[in-house]
Design a protein around this motif. Structure first.
Motif, PDB file in Angstrom:
ATOM      1  N   VAL A 349       0.833  -1.204   0.000  1.00 48.68           N
ATOM      2  CA  VAL A 349       0.000   0.000   0.000  1.00 48.68           C
ATOM      3  C   VAL A 349       0.869   1.257   0.000  1.00 48.68           C
ATOM      4  O   VAL A 349       1.849   1.348   0.738  1.00 48.68           O
ATOM      5  CB  VAL A 349      -0.940  -0.027   1.233  1.00 48.68           C
ATOM      6  CG1 VAL A 349      -1.646   1.312   1.428  1.00 48.68           C
ATOM      7  CG2 VAL A 349      -1.947  -1.163   1.091  1.00 48.68           C
ATOM      8  N   ASN A 350       0.508   2.210  -0.863  1.00 49.93           N
ATOM      9  CA  ASN A 350       1.261   3.456  -0.967  1.00 49.93           C
ATOM     10  C   ASN A 350       0.642   4.609  -0.186  1.00 49.93           C
ATOM     11  O   ASN A 350       1.343   5.457   0.346  1.00 49.93           O
ATOM     12  CB  ASN A 350       1.401   3.884  -2.436  1.00 49.93           C
ATOM     13  CG  ASN A 350       2.119   2.852  -3.263  1.00 49.93           C
ATOM     14  OD1 ASN A 350       1.548   2.268  -4.184  1.00 49.93           O
ATOM     15  ND2 ASN A 350       3.372   2.585  -2.926  1.00 49.93           N
ATOM     16  N   ASP A 377       6.575   0.628   1.531  1.00 51.20           N
ATOM     17  CA  ASP A 377       5.902   1.198   0.360  1.00 51.20           C
ATOM     18  C   ASP A 377       5.049   2.422   0.673  1.00 51.20           C
ATOM     19  O   ASP A 377       4.614   3.122  -0.234  1.00 51.20           O
ATOM     20  CB  ASP A 377       5.031   0.134  -0.325  1.00 51.20           C
ATOM     21  CG  ASP A 377       5.891  -0.914  -1.011  1.00 51.20           C
ATOM     22  OD1 ASP A 377       6.720  -0.518  -1.855  1.00 51.20           O
ATOM     23  OD2 ASP A 377       5.769  -2.107  -0.668  1.00 51.20           O
ATOM     24  N   LEU A 378       4.796   2.661   1.960  1.00 50.94           N
ATOM     25  CA  LEU A 378       3.942   3.805   2.310  1.00 50.94           C
ATOM     26  C   LEU A 378       4.578   5.119   1.887  1.00 50.94           C
ATOM     27  O   LEU A 378       5.775   5.339   2.093  1.00 50.94           O
ATOM     28  CB  LEU A 378       3.698   3.847   3.824  1.00 50.94           C
ATOM     29  CG  LEU A 378       2.729   2.815   4.392  1.00 50.94           C
ATOM     30  CD1 LEU A 378       2.662   2.956   5.911  1.00 50.94           C
ATOM     31  CD2 LEU A 378       1.343   2.984   3.775  1.00 50.94           C
ATOM     32  N   LYS A 379       3.756   5.988   1.301  1.00 53.37           N
ATOM     33  CA  LYS A 379       4.247   7.312   0.906  1.00 53.37           C
ATOM     34  C   LYS A 379       3.514   8.438   1.630  1.00 53.37           C
ATOM     35  O   LYS A 379       4.103   9.455   1.966  1.00 53.37           O
ATOM     36  CB  LYS A 379       4.087   7.502  -0.600  1.00 53.37           C
ATOM     37  CG  LYS A 379       4.929   6.505  -1.418  1.00 53.37           C
ATOM     38  CD  LYS A 379       5.103   6.939  -2.857  1.00 53.37           C
ATOM     39  CE  LYS A 379       3.895   6.618  -3.708  1.00 53.37           C
ATOM     40  NZ  LYS A 379       4.169   6.703  -5.162  1.00 53.37           N
ATOM     41  N   GLY A 401       4.791   6.064  10.207  1.00 59.20           N
ATOM     42  CA  GLY A 401       5.437   6.797   9.119  1.00 59.20           C
ATOM     43  C   GLY A 401       6.948   6.895   9.245  1.00 59.20           C
ATOM     44  O   GLY A 401       7.597   7.449   8.360  1.00 59.20           O
ATOM     45  N   LYS A 402       7.517   6.342  10.310  1.00 55.46           N
ATOM     46  CA  LYS A 402       8.972   6.394  10.573  1.00 55.46           C
ATOM     47  C   LYS A 402       9.506   7.823  10.435  1.00 55.46           C
ATOM     48  O   LYS A 402      10.637   8.058   9.996  1.00 55.46           O
ATOM     49  CB  LYS A 402       9.778   5.475   9.625  1.00 55.46           C
ATOM     50  CG  LYS A 402       9.146   4.142   9.304  1.00 55.46           C
ATOM     51  CD  LYS A 402       9.073   3.206  10.507  1.00 55.46           C
ATOM     52  CE  LYS A 402       8.389   1.886  10.111  1.00 55.46           C
ATOM     53  NZ  LYS A 402       7.617   1.287  11.197  1.00 55.46           N
ATOM     54  N   LEU A 424      -1.662  19.558   1.672  1.00 58.29           N
ATOM     55  CA  LEU A 424      -1.273  18.797   0.482  1.00 58.29           C
ATOM     56  C   LEU A 424       0.143  18.313   0.770  1.00 58.29           C
ATOM     57  O   LEU A 424       0.998  19.111   1.182  1.00 58.29           O
ATOM     58  CB  LEU A 424      -1.315  19.678  -0.770  1.00 58.29           C
ATOM     59  CG  LEU A 424      -2.694  20.246  -1.117  1.00 58.29           C
ATOM     60  CD1 LEU A 424      -2.658  20.988  -2.451  1.00 58.29           C
ATOM     61  CD2 LEU A 424      -3.749  19.149  -1.159  1.00 58.29           C
ATOM     62  N   PRO A 425       0.399  17.004   0.579  1.00 56.53           N
ATOM     63  CA  PRO A 425       1.607  16.429   1.181  1.00 56.53           C
ATOM     64  C   PRO A 425       2.927  17.002   0.662  1.00 56.53           C
ATOM     65  O   PRO A 425       3.916  16.993   1.392  1.00 56.53           O
ATOM     66  CB  PRO A 425       1.484  14.932   0.863  1.00 56.53           C
ATOM     67  CG  PRO A 425       0.463  14.818  -0.205  1.00 56.53           C
ATOM     68  CD  PRO A 425      -0.440  16.003  -0.073  1.00 56.53           C
TER      69      PRO A 425
END
Ligand code: WTA
Length: 649
Positions: A349-350, A377-379, A401-402, A424-425
């Motif tokens: 999952v991203n 893979d998380l963004k 989220g480290k 907005l990221p």
């Protein structure tokens, strides 16, 4: 309140759709010339008949009328499926992760989704469902829920999804209020290893509905159900025989796509009506920019399709963008507290989007459950549904989220169709607990609750309103446009009133402080205190009831009920249990009171109005701050309530 700021990393910003400069430029453009901004972005959709008018919206008292792209035509299902087939027919559209981790996940490609939706649409047509007819969907989190929604959209029927946790009574109310011709359900809904008998709930609901209502049943677990010949229809069997081709019907931009019932401060839940084009455009655009979705990403929103979050960010937004969307049948703690993270690892999952209540519950289980999974893979991480406390935000940031994944705290409502305020990221420095800044086209204002005046200083607090329309805005309350106007446009004339309190800090960041009306937010589920009260007083032992929210460590808010029993009835533990059960069956498990206090009397003004402010304070165990009680008819009731309060710190 924390004022620590986390800026997006330069690398992230570089590859993001929107960086800080782009945000400033696009936001300014969207406010200065909304018609041009939205006209351009509406080119993201496939139109059958292009529109010539962009926006035609009035918040004027007596004339609340909201239209976007009103002379255009399109089909929502064709936008979510057909237009992707040429380039990504073999790409996975939906990953279905079942409740039981031992059962293999399903990977449904866009081609397969197309076939299922067409067949499902033909089954609906064969039942005589026509454009504009209402279809109630009462399903677990299974692919058929998405097929059913898109099948409705394909033929122009209006769906109304009812959360599978609602009781037969709540379901019956929604079937009747919407005038649905069909209800779609399943035999059983497995969740966390337990099964809910949805079909028998539906049978019970249908006892209170017109006998013309047909029941389409998805045989999901194969569990035993009663079957009424002529009324009950086996959907899967019918789909096998149905044609895999069903033309997508051209719909007007303003034709309703769905109704979703939501709680308000008074009366029964309202049917929030969303449009076709404006809604889809807004859901798709927010999905792309707020989660910084890129081609090929796997997106997971953990909400249920019974809520607006599931509509916009499991089904419509991601599919409009041709994404791969994860649909999860289970719960975060089954078989154990690592399930979310195992699913993230398994499906790479991203973008991961969940509610603060889930984060708080998992935080309490310890970080080992997260750390044993590969989350590389998380963004982007997202939250929705209620204010997130900085502690939970920090845990999400550090442990999940480290410390390197941007968090988007998205503030919005069933009524708004998609995010209204959110970082907005790649653009917005975040502060834990703040939903930061408005999305494109959104003009938030803070009004003085007494005078209704706009607070123009940067630092301000008051009630949150929105100054002008956006495409994803609800259009009306189903069957009751007057209620639409009264609820959202009458307290503060000329504005859309959100029902939320809000503070704006020196940097212009927005902090939602919670509802200012009689709506409470329990585990991110919206509940009207009036609904719980009317369920309680429907019990023959209850004379009167008043319900308020109080701070709850995991749920955000808990349900606190003050109950006055009928003359001659003795309050008892047994009655308490009985009332808890009663509310569960009247509304559903999410409405069960956490605390019930027996109240010999309720604090009322001389004109008989219950003073909720006092009840709230006592429930919060903050009775030192009761304020003026001199207008009470009988001030001594307050002493008794304080003495026997349930929530002692
Ligand atoms: C609350 C859910 C703070 C708010 C999408 C709103 C939030 C109500 C946030 C709508 C957030 C939602 N921060 N509060 N990020 N998101 N809320 O209709 O009080 O179920 O009015 O829509 O949830 O709840 P609804």
């Amino acid at each position: 309140m924390s004022d620590t700021t986390y800026a997006p990393s330069p690398e992230f910003a570089k590859s993001a759709h929107i960086d800080a400069d782009a945000y400033d430029r696009m936001y300014a453009a969207s406010i200065e010339d909304p018609d041009t901004f939205w006209k351009e972005h509406a080119q993201n959709l496939d139109w059958i008949q292009p529109f010539t008018k962009v926006r035609n919206a009035s918040f004027k008292p007596g004339n609340i009328d909201i239209r976007w792209f009103e002379d255009g035509q399109l089909n929502v299902a064709a936008n979510c499926i057909d237009r992707h087939l040429a380039t990504r027919g073999e790409q996975t559209a939906i990953i279905w992760e079942p409740d039981d981790p031992e059962t293999p996940a399903l990977h449904i490609t866009y081609n397969q989704l197309n076939e299922k939706v067409n067949r499902f649409a033909n089954v609906l047509l064969s039942q005589g469902i026509m454009r504009g007819d209402r279809v109630v969907i009462y399903l677990p989190m299974i692919p058929e829920a998405a097929y059913a929604m898109l099948a409705c959209a394909r033929i122009g029927a209006v769906h109304s999804v009812v959360f599978a946790g609602f009781s037969p009574d709540a379901l019956a109310n929604r079937i009747n209020n919407s005038g649905a011709k069909v209800v779609i359900t399943a035999d059983e809904a497995p969740r966390g290893g337990r099964k809910t008998a949805l079909k028998s709930n539906t049978d019970a609901a249908l006892l209170h509905c017109s006998d013309k209502v047909r029941c389409l049943v998805v045989k999901h677990t194969g569990g035993q159900t009663t079957w009424i010949e002529g009324r009950d229809i086996d959907v899967k069997a019918q789909m096998e025989h149905a044609s895999p081709d069903c033309p997508a019907r051209p719909m007007n931009a303003e034709d309703p796509l769905f109704i979703l019932y939501t709680s308000g401060s008074t009366g029964q839940p309202k049917g929030v009506v969303h449009s076709s084009a404006g809604y889809l455009l807004y859901a798709g655009l927010t999905h792309k920019y707020v989660f910084d979705y890129h081609e090929g990403d796997v997106f997971w929103c953990t909400a249920d399709v019974g809520w607006v979050t599931g509509h916009s960010y499991i089904v419509y937004g991601p599919l409009a963008n041709g994404a791969t969307t994860v649909m999860f049948e289970g719960v975060p703690t089954y078989p154990d507290a690592s399930r979310f993270w195992q699913v993230c690892e398994k499906h790479k999952v991203n973008q991961f989007y969940t509610a603060p209540t889930a984060i708080r519950a998992l935080m309490g289980q310890g970080k080992e459950f997260v750390e044993k999974c590969d989350l590389s893979d998380l963004k982007v991480l997202g939250t929705v549904g209620e204010p997130i406390n900085p502690e939970a935000w920090n845990w999400y940031n550090d442990v999940v989220g480290k410390g390197t994944r941007p968090i988007v705290d998205t503030w919005w409502q069933t009524e708004t169709g998609g995010h209204l305020m959110t970082p907005l990221p790649g653009a917005t420095p975040t502060k834990p607990g703040s939903c930061t800044r408005p999305f494109f086209g959104i003009e938030p204002v803070i009004l003085d609750p007494q005078t209704g005046e706009e607070q123009t200083e940067t630092e301000a607090s008051g009630v949150l309103c929105i100054k002008s329309s956006w495409p994803g805005q609800m259009r009306t309350v189903f069957g009751d446009h007057e209620r639409f106007e009264k609820t959202y446009f009458s307290d503060y004339k000329g504005y859309y009133f959100t029902g939320d309190g809000c503070r704006r800090d020196k940097d212009g960041y927005y902090w939602i402080t919670g509802r200012v009306d009689d709506v409470i937010n329990v585990s991110g589920h919206r509940m009207g205190t009036a609904e719980v009260e009317s369920a309680l007083v429907a019990h023959s032992d209850v004379a009167e009831a008043a319900v308020v929210g109080y701070p709850h460590e995991i749920k955000g808010q808990g349900i606190y009920a003050y109950v006055t029993v009928m003359n001659g009835v003795e309050p008892s533990e047994e009655l308490r249990k009985e009332l808890e059960k009663w509310v569960r069956t009247e509304i559903g498990p999410i409405a069960k009171p956490d605390l019930i206090q027996w109240a010999p009397g309720l604090p009322k003004t001389r004109s008989g109005k219950i003073m909720r402010r006092i009840l709230r304070k006592i429930a919060e165990d903050d009775f030192g701050a009761l304020g003026d009680t001199s207008t009470l008819a009988d001030p001594s009731v307050v002493d008794d309530l304080i003495e026997n309060r349930m929530n002692r710190k």
